[in-house]
Design a protein around this motif. Sequence first.
Motif, short mmCIF file in Angstrom:
data_model
loop_
_atom_site.label_atom_id
_atom_site.label_comp_id
_atom_site.label_asym_id
_atom_site.label_seq_id
_atom_site.Cartn_x
_atom_site.Cartn_y
_atom_site.Cartn_z
N PHE A 132 0.87 -1.15 -0.05
CA PHE A 132 0.04 -0.05 0.06
C PHE A 132 0.84 1.44 -0.10
N ILE A 133 0.78 1.95 -1.07
CA ILE A 133 1.85 3.12 -1.26
C ILE A 133 0.99 4.34 -0.90
N ASP A 134 1.31 5.21 0.00
CA ASP A 134 0.70 6.24 0.72
C ASP A 134 1.68 6.96 1.44
N ILE B 15 4.92 -10.54 -4.94
CA ILE B 15 3.73 -9.51 -5.25
C ILE B 15 2.55 -9.73 -5.86
N LYS B 16 1.46 -9.93 -5.41
CA LYS B 16 0.15 -9.94 -5.91
C LYS B 16 -0.51 -8.65 -6.30
N CYS B 17 -0.34 -7.70 -5.47
CA CYS B 17 -1.33 -6.36 -5.57
C CYS B 17 -0.55 -5.20 -4.98
N ILE B 18 -0.27 -4.07 -5.82
CA ILE B 18 0.00 -2.83 -5.35
C ILE B 18 -1.10 -1.95 -5.49
N VAL B 19 -1.28 -1.09 -4.31
CA VAL B 19 -2.48 -0.09 -4.03
C VAL B 19 -1.64 1.28 -3.92
N ILE B 20 -2.30 2.04 -4.97
CA ILE B 20 -1.60 3.51 -5.02
C ILE B 20 -2.54 4.44 -4.32
N HIS B 21 -2.40 5.09 -3.19
CA HIS B 21 -3.61 5.82 -2.66
C HIS B 21 -3.44 7.19 -3.38
N ASP B 22 -4.50 7.93 -3.34
CA ASP B 22 -4.40 9.39 -3.83
C ASP B 22 -3.89 9.58 -5.20
N PHE C 90 -10.94 5.57 -7.79
CA PHE C 90 -10.96 6.83 -7.49
C PHE C 90 -10.01 7.22 -6.37
N GLN C 91 -10.35 6.74 -5.29
CA GLN C 91 -9.63 7.16 -3.96
C GLN C 91 -8.14 6.36 -4.02
N ALA C 92 -8.12 5.48 -4.87
CA ALA C 92 -6.60 4.49 -5.13
C ALA C 92 -6.80 3.99 -6.60
N GLY C 93 -5.84 3.56 -6.93
CA GLY C 93 -5.51 2.66 -8.27
C GLY C 93 -4.91 1.38 -7.43
N LEU C 94 -5.39 0.23 -8.10
CA LEU C 94 -5.04 -1.06 -7.74
C LEU C 94 -4.31 -1.82 -8.86
N ILE C 95 -3.15 -2.40 -8.73
CA ILE C 95 -2.36 -2.94 -9.81
C ILE C 95 -2.24 -4.45 -9.35
N PHE C 96 -2.74 -5.10 -10.36
CA PHE C 96 -2.45 -6.78 -10.11
C PHE C 96 -1.47 -7.21 -11.43
#
Length: 202
Positions: A124-126, A148-155, A182-188
């Motif tokens: 979770f990148i914030d 790594i399965k998922c990267i969450v980029i906040h804002d 919108f609040q975040a972008g999810l990368i798989f």
Amino acid sequence: MKRNNEIIDLFDLKHQTNYRKTIASIAKTSLSTPKFSAFLNRLIDHLEIERALETGTSLGINALYMAGTDNIKTLRTIEASPILASLAKKQFSELLQHKIKIKEGTIQDCFESEVTVLQPELCFIDADHRSNAVQFCVDTLMNKSESIKCIVIHDIYWSEDMADVWEKMIVDPRFTLTIDIFQAGLIFPKMQMPKQHFVLRF
């Protein structure tokens, strides 16, 4: 925290300046909504994540939500501000201290070593809301973590700069699935499917 008017000294990495704020004002402006924090918890549970990494601990609330699933064995979180790290540690000492480890320092100094040691399945990148910092984190994860399965980029719409780096993530051929909430972008990055991008109302 939203009622705590203690004043603390902070440092703005982007503008390289010192400033003062109350804990209440930090809580009111920087904490995620309960809905989004609960989403992180459910996402980790759904993906059966055992090891997660967070950048930008702040007051520690999202770390607690993420570590609150049965699956999580270890959550590491990075915070550049010693005083925010101290406040977060107080929260962790009362809840889930055995699962959460906090590292004080900037992502430039700490992130690569934390990724190498932990081998996170979710990140979770914030922390640093600048495109070069986000790109650095994503590239490091792709190069250093085989799990790594998922990267969450906040804002992702925090600024034009953040929106630009998110657009680059969407078209990046390394990522088969990207989702904009919108609040975040999810990368798989490792989904076995044709490359796709979705925008969801959340």
